[in-house]
Scaffold this active site. Sequence first.
Site, PDB file in Angstrom:
ATOM      1  N   LYS A 222      -0.070   2.448   6.965  1.00 51.02           N
ATOM      2  CA  LYS A 222      -0.351   3.689   6.220  1.00 51.02           C
ATOM      3  C   LYS A 222      -1.500   4.482   6.855  1.00 51.02           C
ATOM      4  CE  LYS A 222       2.383   3.304   2.339  1.00 51.02           C
ATOM      5  NZ  LYS A 222       2.439   2.744   0.996  1.00 51.02           N
ATOM      6  N   ARG A 256       4.062  -5.544   0.566  1.00 54.87           N
ATOM      7  CA  ARG A 256       5.197  -4.829   1.174  1.00 54.87           C
ATOM      8  C   ARG A 256       4.842  -4.522   2.625  1.00 54.87           C
ATOM      9  NH1 ARG A 256       7.119   0.380   1.913  1.00 54.87           N
ATOM     10  NH2 ARG A 256       9.280   0.727   1.360  1.00 54.87           N
TER      11      ARG A 256
HETATM   12  N1  HH2 Z   1       5.408   2.830   0.247  1.00 55.22           N
HETATM   13  C1  HH2 Z   1       6.450   3.462   0.825  1.00 55.22           C
HETATM   14  C2  HH2 Z   1       7.718   3.451   0.222  1.00 55.22           C
HETATM   15  N2  HH2 Z   1       7.932   2.778  -0.923  1.00 55.22           N
HETATM   16  N3  HH2 Z   1       7.127   1.406  -2.664  1.00 55.22           N
HETATM   17  C3  HH2 Z   1       6.116   0.762  -3.255  1.00 55.22           C
HETATM   18  N4  HH2 Z   1       6.318   0.081  -4.392  1.00 55.22           N
HETATM   19  N5  HH2 Z   1       4.846   0.781  -2.716  1.00 55.22           N
HETATM   20  C4  HH2 Z   1       4.559   1.434  -1.576  1.00 55.22           C
HETATM   21  O1  HH2 Z   1       3.386   1.423  -1.156  1.00 55.22           O
HETATM   22  C5  HH2 Z   1       5.616   2.143  -0.914  1.00 55.22           C
HETATM   23  C6  HH2 Z   1       6.906   2.112  -1.508  1.00 55.22           C
HETATM   24  C7  HH2 Z   1       6.248   4.196   2.124  1.00 55.22           C
HETATM   25  O2  HH2 Z   1       6.600   3.374   3.220  1.00 55.22           O
HETATM   26  P1  HH2 Z   1       7.999   3.451   3.993  1.00 55.22           P
HETATM   27  O3  HH2 Z   1       9.105   3.027   3.097  1.00 55.22           O
HETATM   28  O4  HH2 Z   1       7.917   2.719   5.270  1.00 55.22           O
HETATM   29  O5  HH2 Z   1       8.137   4.982   4.400  1.00 55.22           O
HETATM   30  P2  HH2 Z   1       9.066   6.150   3.883  1.00 55.22           P
HETATM   31  O6  HH2 Z   1       8.739   6.390   2.442  1.00 55.22           O
HETATM   32  O7  HH2 Z   1       8.699   7.305   4.770  1.00 55.22           O
HETATM   33  O8  HH2 Z   1      10.490   5.715   4.026  1.00 55.22           O
END
Ligand code: HH2
Length: 285
Positions: A222, A256
């Site tokens: 992040k 995660r």
């Molecule tokens: N962060 C992301 C997406 N979903 N869900 C939870 N519960 N907590 C988090 O911190 C969280 C989440 C962002 O990460 P990522 O899925 O890699 O990116 P993107 O949203 O761009 O797909």
Amino acid sequence: MLWRCRDREIDLSHFTLVMGVVNVTPDSFSDGGRYAAPEAALAHARRLRAEGADILDLGGESARPGSQPVPAEEQWRRIGPVVEALAREGEVLISVDTSSASVAERALSAGAHVVNDITALGDPAMAAVVASAGAGLVLMHMRGTPADMQRDPRYTDAPAEVATFLGDKLAAASSAGIARDRVALDPGIGFGKTARHSLELLARLETLVALGRPVLVGVSRKSFIGQILDLPVDQRLEGSLAAAAVAVFLGAHIVRAHDVSATVRAVRVAEALRGARLTTQPAQT
Ligand code: HH2
């Protein structure tokens, strides 16, 4: 501390779950496009499972700052084949990263165990879907929507405000028929927060742990890590591991992560240290 997700009962008293991220998207912030094809996503999911992921989080919609919603049909077109294949293979817990009740419903019918809802029941139909399936539910804090959340977020006391929000959402979920022992809580690192807010939330994680439910943290790659180290998204592994380890030491139950094998190793050590702190008596003087 038990977390019940459909027919599974997971004891998180001494064990931390690692949730592997599978983004079946063209535009996710760190790996957009790499696993956009279902075959690539499935191969990646299997790889993360082999690396030791306890739970796989499948998402068909990016929530990066500035992103726009993806229609439910398109989300399901992306993640459906992966959910179905993993459910047939069994064992690993399957989480679906969606705020759409219809996507959640289809994923649960296909055998998913957990709904990871970054809008914390923003879709009015979501609670009934989760309740009737007896699914696990992650309630995450976000200020605003992904489209506008990073426009000057402000808090007087971020950990206290996030804890109040999540406590209210936990109560709302419970009134809607979702048993408390099915819910996990997430401060939503980077969702409507400056780097300083994210650091405060992690450093004072006990404020959320005190709500008595499993705490999930998503620190992997992040931007607060990028800001501290002045490094791009593909060079944030060590920073992510440091943040995950500290979160576990301070009481996080679920981490995660994109980089599963490294995270599992870091988490095992942090968890052992947390256990030692809880069981070590101060020397008598
Ligand atoms: N962060 C992301 C997406 N979903 N869900 C939870 N519960 N907590 C988090 O911190 C969280 C989440 C962002 O990460 P990522 O899925 O890699 O990116 P993107 O949203 O761009 O797909």
